[in-house]
Write a protein that holds these residues in place. Structure first.
Motif, PDB file in Angstrom:
ATOM      1  N   THR A 164       0.853  -1.181   0.000  1.00  0.00           N
ATOM      2  CA  THR A 164       0.000   0.000   0.000  1.00  0.00           C
ATOM      3  C   THR A 164       0.891   1.235   0.000  1.00  0.00           C
ATOM      4  O   THR A 164       1.629   1.474   0.956  1.00  0.00           O
ATOM      5  CB  THR A 164      -0.932   0.025   1.219  1.00  0.00           C
ATOM      6  OG1 THR A 164      -1.734  -1.156   1.219  1.00  0.00           O
ATOM      7  CG2 THR A 164      -1.832   1.249   1.181  1.00  0.00           C
ATOM      8  N   VAL A 165       0.829   2.013  -1.073  1.00  0.00           N
ATOM      9  CA  VAL A 165       1.678   3.188  -1.224  1.00  0.00           C
ATOM     10  C   VAL A 165       0.938   4.453  -0.813  1.00  0.00           C
ATOM     11  O   VAL A 165       1.525   5.400  -0.294  1.00  0.00           O
ATOM     12  CB  VAL A 165       2.176   3.311  -2.682  1.00  0.00           C
ATOM     13  CG1 VAL A 165       3.044   4.546  -2.877  1.00  0.00           C
ATOM     14  CG2 VAL A 165       2.946   2.057  -3.079  1.00  0.00           C
ATOM     15  N   ARG A 166      -0.357   4.479  -1.060  1.00  0.00           N
ATOM     16  CA  ARG A 166      -1.179   5.642  -0.710  1.00  0.00           C
ATOM     17  C   ARG A 166      -2.572   5.143  -0.349  1.00  0.00           C
ATOM     18  O   ARG A 166      -3.076   4.202  -0.979  1.00  0.00           O
ATOM     19  CB  ARG A 166      -1.243   6.608  -1.899  1.00  0.00           C
ATOM     20  CG  ARG A 166      -2.043   7.875  -1.655  1.00  0.00           C
ATOM     21  CD  ARG A 166      -2.136   8.701  -2.935  1.00  0.00           C
ATOM     22  NE  ARG A 166      -0.840   9.261  -3.305  1.00  0.00           N
ATOM     23  CZ  ARG A 166      -0.543   9.663  -4.543  1.00  0.00           C
ATOM     24  NH1 ARG A 166      -1.432   9.549  -5.514  1.00  0.00           N
ATOM     25  NH2 ARG A 166       0.646  10.177  -4.802  1.00  0.00           N
ATOM     26  N   LEU A 209       4.717   2.611 -11.525  1.00  0.00           N
ATOM     27  CA  LEU A 209       4.278   3.198 -10.261  1.00  0.00           C
ATOM     28  C   LEU A 209       4.447   4.711 -10.229  1.00  0.00           C
ATOM     29  O   LEU A 209       3.531   5.438  -9.824  1.00  0.00           O
ATOM     30  CB  LEU A 209       5.041   2.582  -9.077  1.00  0.00           C
ATOM     31  CG  LEU A 209       4.732   3.205  -7.711  1.00  0.00           C
ATOM     32  CD1 LEU A 209       3.257   3.035  -7.347  1.00  0.00           C
ATOM     33  CD2 LEU A 209       5.633   2.622  -6.626  1.00  0.00           C
ATOM     34  N   ASP A 210       5.603   5.231 -10.635  1.00  0.00           N
ATOM     35  CA  ASP A 210       5.817   6.684 -10.576  1.00  0.00           C
ATOM     36  C   ASP A 210       4.784   7.427 -11.404  1.00  0.00           C
ATOM     37  O   ASP A 210       4.257   8.464 -10.982  1.00  0.00           O
ATOM     38  CB  ASP A 210       7.226   7.033 -11.056  1.00  0.00           C
ATOM     39  CG  ASP A 210       8.296   6.788  -9.992  1.00  0.00           C
ATOM     40  OD1 ASP A 210       7.942   6.392  -8.872  1.00  0.00           O
ATOM     41  OD2 ASP A 210       9.488   6.990 -10.293  1.00  0.00           O
ATOM     42  N   ALA A 211       4.489   6.914 -12.592  1.00  0.00           N
ATOM     43  CA  ALA A 211       3.491   7.568 -13.445  1.00  0.00           C
ATOM     44  C   ALA A 211       2.113   7.512 -12.805  1.00  0.00           C
ATOM     45  O   ALA A 211       1.346   8.483 -12.869  1.00  0.00           O
ATOM     46  CB  ALA A 211       3.464   6.904 -14.828  1.00  0.00           C
ATOM     47  N   THR A 248      -2.409  10.213 -10.080  1.00  0.00           N
ATOM     48  CA  THR A 248      -3.464  10.194  -9.059  1.00  0.00           C
ATOM     49  C   THR A 248      -3.231  11.218  -7.954  1.00  0.00           C
ATOM     50  O   THR A 248      -3.962  11.222  -6.958  1.00  0.00           O
ATOM     51  CB  THR A 248      -3.564   8.788  -8.440  1.00  0.00           C
ATOM     52  OG1 THR A 248      -2.282   8.411  -7.899  1.00  0.00           O
ATOM     53  CG2 THR A 248      -3.998   7.764  -9.469  1.00  0.00           C
ATOM     54  N   GLU A 249      -2.239  12.081  -8.128  1.00  0.00           N
ATOM     55  CA  GLU A 249      -1.983  13.117  -7.133  1.00  0.00           C
ATOM     56  C   GLU A 249      -3.241  13.970  -6.944  1.00  0.00           C
ATOM     57  O   GLU A 249      -3.827  14.477  -7.903  1.00  0.00           O
ATOM     58  CB  GLU A 249      -0.826  14.007  -7.582  1.00  0.00           C
ATOM     59  CG  GLU A 249      -0.409  15.039  -6.563  1.00  0.00           C
ATOM     60  CD  GLU A 249       0.197  14.435  -5.316  1.00  0.00           C
ATOM     61  OE1 GLU A 249      -0.054  14.983  -4.225  1.00  0.00           O
ATOM     62  OE2 GLU A 249       0.907  13.411  -5.439  1.00  0.00           O
ATOM     63  N   GLY A 250      -3.685  14.105  -5.696  1.00  0.00           N
ATOM     64  CA  GLY A 250      -4.880  14.892  -5.401  1.00  0.00           C
ATOM     65  C   GLY A 250      -6.171  14.117  -5.482  1.00  0.00           C
ATOM     66  O   GLY A 250      -7.220  14.631  -5.086  1.00  0.00           O
ATOM     67  N   LEU A 287      -2.666   8.604 -18.126  1.00  0.00           N
ATOM     68  CA  LEU A 287      -3.292   7.880 -17.022  1.00  0.00           C
ATOM     69  C   LEU A 287      -4.253   8.781 -16.255  1.00  0.00           C
ATOM     70  O   LEU A 287      -5.351   8.347 -15.872  1.00  0.00           O
ATOM     71  CB  LEU A 287      -2.216   7.328 -16.086  1.00  0.00           C
ATOM     72  CG  LEU A 287      -1.355   6.187 -16.640  1.00  0.00           C
ATOM     73  CD1 LEU A 287      -0.214   5.862 -15.688  1.00  0.00           C
ATOM     74  CD2 LEU A 287      -2.199   4.938 -16.902  1.00  0.00           C
ATOM     75  N   ARG A 288      -3.851  10.002 -16.027  1.00  0.00           N
ATOM     76  CA  ARG A 288      -4.712  10.931 -15.284  1.00  0.00           C
ATOM     77  C   ARG A 288      -6.046  11.104 -16.002  1.00  0.00           C
ATOM     78  O   ARG A 288      -7.122  11.083 -15.380  1.00  0.00           O
ATOM     79  CB  ARG A 288      -4.014  12.289 -15.150  1.00  0.00           C
ATOM     80  CG  ARG A 288      -4.847  13.367 -14.479  1.00  0.00           C
ATOM     81  CD  ARG A 288      -4.825  13.219 -12.991  1.00  0.00           C
ATOM     82  NE  ARG A 288      -5.567  14.274 -12.316  1.00  0.00           N
ATOM     83  CZ  ARG A 288      -5.463  14.549 -11.033  1.00  0.00           C
ATOM     84  NH1 ARG A 288      -4.642  13.855 -10.268  1.00  0.00           N
ATOM     85  NH2 ARG A 288      -6.165  15.515 -10.479  1.00  0.00           N
TER      86      ARG A 288
END
Length: 307
Positions: A178-180, A194-196, A201-203, A289-290
């Motif tokens: 679980t990263v976030r 993962l980085d992308a 998914t930021e925010g 992806l966003r």
């Protein structure tokens, strides 16, 4: 930073020194990196030449004698071209080996479609008993390589890529990390995407799980995540889109859920370009992806097909 493939030969050379069961089989590709190993272990490092069917067949023969063969070439030549030998010489004979690929889905676009293998994991899914590791960082590749070689006589596929996340994670070779944590859906990021995914998914109020071992699929880990975040699941894989959708459906078979499988499309991209350009063209960069994750997350359940 070195690449996963840069790490491969030194790690396996040390394993040759440490374990007399370990053998290495090559088909020309990568042989220069094993010069030192060939000098020290000429009987356990074998280059069969450009004969990929023989590569896998010889590995099965070595396994039958009690050795633990590590087999390496590009993914398209390791899984697709000798698939009959993977199916019969390893599978039907119930022998184990560690298949370690390079070039991933499109790491070397200049090689053309012959050197691309977005369907490798899906193809192995037609066979029984394979463990599949998809590291996202050289440190993870080393951990999973050592785990694969030590895995008795199991059939293991380790998928190396030049694409990498900025940092490696501590892995157990089994469970998703679980990263976030969030409350509105789960995004499963596989290996080097993962980085992308984190940027995309930021925010967003989503849980992000990190998967580097995709077979067996961590169904229990996914279920735990959905209990808190809900059963909308986005799966982002660096190979053929939808490869693990059935595994998600099986994990959540008893609850209403939606799943979106993102990955490499079936359409062949015929311009060489760079692997970054190929990732963007398949919508696997942060921007693509966003857009797709946001669209999926914003679609009311009643308007979407239930899995």
């Amino acid at each position: 930073m070195d690449t996963m493939r840069d790490r491969f030969a030194p790690v396996v050379t040390r394993l040759l020194d440490e374990d007399p069961r370990v053998a290495v089989l090559l088909a020309e590709i990568g042989k220069d990196a094993f010069g030192e190993a060939i000098a020290r272990h000429p009987d356990r490092v074998v280059n069969v030449g450009i004969r990929e069917q023989l590569l896998v067949g010889a590995a099965a023969g070595m396994a039958l004698t009690g050795l633990r063969p590590v087999v390496h070439t590009f993914a398209s030549f390791l899984v697709e071209r000798p698939f009959e030998q993977v199916k019969l010489d390893l599978g039907h004979q119930d022998t184990g080996a560690v298949l370690v690929s390079a070039a991933a889905s499109f790491d070397w676009p200049a090689g053309g479609f012959t050197h691309m293998a977005p369907g490798d994991v899906a193809l192995l899914d037609t066979l029984d008993g394979w463990t599949v590791h998809v590291p996202g960082h050289p440190d993870e590749a080393e951990t999973l390589l050592r785990r694969a070689v030590a895995a008795g006589d199991d059939k293991v596929y380790v998928r190396l890529s030049v694409q990498s996340n900025r940092q490696g994670a501590a892995l157990d070779g089994e469970r998703f990390l679980t990263v976030r944590e969030g409350r509105s859906g789960v995004v499963v990021a596989v290996g080097p995407v993962l980085d992308a995914v984190l940027a995309a998914t930021e925010g967003l109020d989503t849980t992000v799980l990190y998967a580097t071992t995709v077979r067996p699929f961590d169904a229990a880990g996914l279920r735990r995540a959905t209990e808190a975040a809900g059963t909308d699941v986005v799966l982002v894989e660096p190979y053929l889109a939808g490869t693990s959708v059935a595994a998600v459906n099986d994990a959540l078979a008893d609850v209403p859920h939606r799943v979106l499988g993102l990955g490499v499309g079936r359409r062949e991209l015929r311009r060489y370009g760079t692997f970054e350009e190929h990732a963007a063209a398949h919508g696997l960069d942060a921007h693509g992806l966003r857009e797709r994750i946001g669209r999926f997350a914003g679609t009311p359940r009643r308007e979407s097909a239930r899995a």
